[in-house]
Design an enzyme around this catalytic site. Structure first.
Site, PDB file in Angstrom:
ATOM      1  N   SER A 249       1.572  -9.843  -1.289  1.00 34.40           N
ATOM      2  CA  SER A 249       1.193  -8.443  -1.042  1.00 34.40           C
ATOM      3  C   SER A 249       1.524  -7.931   0.353  1.00 34.40           C
ATOM      4  O   SER A 249       1.759  -6.739   0.531  1.00 34.40           O
ATOM      5  CB  SER A 249      -0.293  -8.244  -1.332  1.00 34.40           C
ATOM      6  OG  SER A 249      -1.086  -9.095  -0.528  1.00 34.40           O
TER       7      SER A 249
ATOM      8  N   LYS B 179       0.801  -1.224   0.000  1.00 33.93           N
ATOM      9  CA  LYS B 179       0.000   0.000   0.000  1.00 33.93           C
ATOM     10  C   LYS B 179       0.835   1.275   0.000  1.00 33.93           C
ATOM     11  O   LYS B 179       0.450   2.288  -0.554  1.00 33.93           O
ATOM     12  CB  LYS B 179      -0.952   0.011   1.194  1.00 33.93           C
ATOM     13  CG  LYS B 179      -2.111  -0.945   0.992  1.00 33.93           C
ATOM     14  CD  LYS B 179      -3.242  -0.664   1.951  1.00 33.93           C
ATOM     15  CE  LYS B 179      -4.443  -1.519   1.618  1.00 33.93           C
ATOM     16  NZ  LYS B 179      -4.213  -2.964   1.910  1.00 33.93           N
TER      17      LYS B 179
ATOM     18  N   GLU C 143      -9.696   7.389   4.132  1.00 32.23           N
ATOM     19  CA  GLU C 143     -10.611   6.546   4.885  1.00 32.23           C
ATOM     20  C   GLU C 143      -9.973   5.175   4.972  1.00 32.23           C
ATOM     21  O   GLU C 143      -9.132   4.825   4.140  1.00 32.23           O
ATOM     22  CB  GLU C 143     -11.986   6.466   4.210  1.00 32.23           C
ATOM     23  CG  GLU C 143     -12.193   5.332   3.235  1.00 32.23           C
ATOM     24  CD  GLU C 143     -11.386   5.474   1.955  1.00 32.23           C
ATOM     25  OE1 GLU C 143     -11.102   6.617   1.547  1.00 32.23           O
ATOM     26  OE2 GLU C 143     -11.042   4.429   1.380  1.00 32.23           O
TER      27      GLU C 143
HETATM   28  C1  LIG Z   1      -5.105  -3.967   1.568  1.00 30.97           C
HETATM   29  C2  LIG Z   1      -4.453  -5.234   1.237  1.00 30.97           C
HETATM   30  C3  LIG Z   1      -4.891  -6.032   0.161  1.00 30.97           C
HETATM   31  C4  LIG Z   1      -6.107  -5.702  -0.664  1.00 30.97           C
HETATM   32  O1  LIG Z   1      -6.051  -4.495  -1.366  1.00 30.97           O
HETATM   33  P1  LIG Z   1      -5.824  -4.427  -2.936  1.00 30.97           P
HETATM   34  O2  LIG Z   1      -6.108  -3.015  -3.282  1.00 30.97           O
HETATM   35  O3  LIG Z   1      -6.770  -5.382  -3.576  1.00 30.97           O
HETATM   36  O4  LIG Z   1      -4.423  -4.808  -3.191  1.00 30.97           O
HETATM   37  C5  LIG Z   1      -4.194  -7.190  -0.137  1.00 30.97           C
HETATM   38  N1  LIG Z   1      -3.128  -7.569   0.600  1.00 30.97           N
HETATM   39  C6  LIG Z   1      -2.683  -6.840   1.650  1.00 30.97           C
HETATM   40  C7  LIG Z   1      -1.504  -7.334   2.420  1.00 30.97           C
HETATM   41  C8  LIG Z   1      -3.327  -5.656   2.006  1.00 30.97           C
HETATM   42  O5  LIG Z   1      -2.879  -4.939   3.050  1.00 30.97           O
END
Ligand SMILES: *Cc1c(COP(=O)(O)O)cnc(C)c1O
Length: 393
Positions: free
Chosen positions: A377, A89, A111
């Site tokens: 992610s 993020k 938000e």
């Molecule tokens: C917020 C988050 C997501 C989901 O958000 P996307 O916008 O779909 O990427 C996925 N993995 C992690 C670790 C997150 O913090």
């Protein structure tokens, strides 16, 4: 480039900017200026320097040997979990805060649902010395107390949204209201490829560094820049958009997006938007959306806080519609088992969002000639309590 956004902010049938008239000046200013600012040399210099020395990029592309052995293939992990703050993020919040400064803004609002985007925003506001207000549903504040405190330690003001179901959509409404009342000095940082145009395109561009690095790193380690598969989980869709971006034109690369099916798509507790959703307008764009017969938004469910969003970004609604991306969904149970499997095989505890991406491995037919990239992610530290409660390890 194929599947790029058009002038009016559409990806095929989806996208656009469905906003109240009062928000038009803010969104229009952003629309007219985002691309030229992002192309400025001074912007790129500052952005690239922060990605390198603050976020910690490039993140490694790691050949997961034991996982590869288990699935009879070559599986690489793109380590976004190693970014500062523990997930992808921050790539976007760093980009947007530099852009906000260039627009002459002094204050930031955001938000947050689970709190991850709020923390990433509070982080870059501290870095830049900018005032930060984060709106969060009152119910979410109670559920995600550690993230509320993280934001406060970083100097952000966390404001409870007390209307409606007191969750993400109510926090979004409060943030919009704030922006309408403070159009001149405030920038609104949206955390995924959602919202009115130009947000989905802007966020996808900031996150596209992920696939840019994958190409370079794969070429270095395998002699070929193209994998056969790229897999990513989808909440709003920003990590997936970033991981797919520089492969969208490459028809040989199979792109797989993984949604959360919660307790199953045949129950009332799921978040699999492409399975259960219909076209509608959410947070300023036309997209697929989980809704009742008369168009009321349905509260989605997933064990993972980052995936329980009732829509998906318009780029993904489009990529699903035209068949460029395969959408799959996995249940809580499947995701949790995969999270444990990755922990045991690779020594990496993934975020539960990310665990969903791994859970499609047993459902694919992979060979030893395939090169699979999974976008890791985020890290699982924030989800320890959920792993403990699930208990099967
Ligand atoms: C917020 C988050 C997501 C989901 O958000 P996307 O916008 O779909 O990427 C996925 N993995 C992690 C670790 C997150 O913090």
């Amino acid at each position: 480039m194929k599947h790029a956004v058009d002038e009016r902010g559409y990806y095929g049938k989806f996208g656009g900017a469905y906003i109240p008239e009062m928000l038009y000046p803010n969104v229009e200013e952003l629309r007219l200026r985002y691309l030229s600012i992002m192309e400025e040399e001074s912007f790129q210099k500052e952005f690239q320097a922060l990605l390198k020395d603050y976020v910690g990029r490039p993140t490694p592309l790691f050949l997961a040997q034991r996982l590869s052995e288990k699935y009879g293939s070559n599986i690489y992990l793109k380590r976004e979990d190693l970014c500062h703050t523990g997930a992808h993020k921050v790539n976007n919040t760093v980009g947007q805060i530099i852009l906000a400064k260039k627009l002459g803004k002094e204050k930031i609002i955001a938000e947050t649902g689970a709190g991850q985007h709020g923390v990433a925003t509070a982080t870059v506001c501290a870095l830049m010395g900018m005032e930060c207000i984060v709106y969060m549903g009152k119910v979410d504040m109670e559920r995600q107390q550690p993230n509320v405190e993280r934001m406060r330690i970083l100097g952000a003001k966390v404001v409870a949204a007390e209307s409606g179901s007191k969750t993400l959509k109510d926090a979004t409404n409060e943030a919009m209201r704030h922006w309408i009342n403070h159009p001149v000095d405030t920038h609104y940082i949206i955390g995924s490829v959602v919202g009115p145009h130009p947000y989905p395109d802007m966020v996808a561009r900031f996150q596209s560094v992920i696939s840019k690095e994958i190409r370079t790193q794969l070429l270095e380690s395998t002699g070929k820049a193209l994998p056969t598969h790229v897999i990513a989980c989808v909440g709003g869709g920003s990590n997936a958009a970033g991981a797919f971006y520089h492969f969208l034109n490459e028809d040989s690369v199979e792109l797989i997006a993984v949604e959360a099916a919660g307790k199953g798509n045949d129950t009332d507790e799921s978040a699999a938007t492409t399975v259960l959703g219909k076209p509608g307008v959410l947070h300023g764009s036309k997209t697929l959306l989980m809704q009742t017969m008369d168009g009321q938004v349905i509260e989605p469910y997933s064990i993972s806080a980052g995936l329980d969003y009732p829509g998906i970004g318009p780029i993904h609604a489009h990529l699903c519609d035209v068949g460029r991306v395969d959408f799959m969904s996995v249940t809580d149970e499947e995701a949790m088992s995969s999270g444990i499997e990755v922990s045991r095989l690779e020594g990496i505890i993934p975020a539960i969002e990310t665990a969903h991406a791994f859970a499609v491995l047993p459902k694919l037919t992979l060979t030893k000639d395939d090169t699979v990239v999974i976008n890791l992610s985020g890290r699982g530290d924030k989800d320890l309590e959920t792993y403990i409660q699930w208990g099967k390890y």
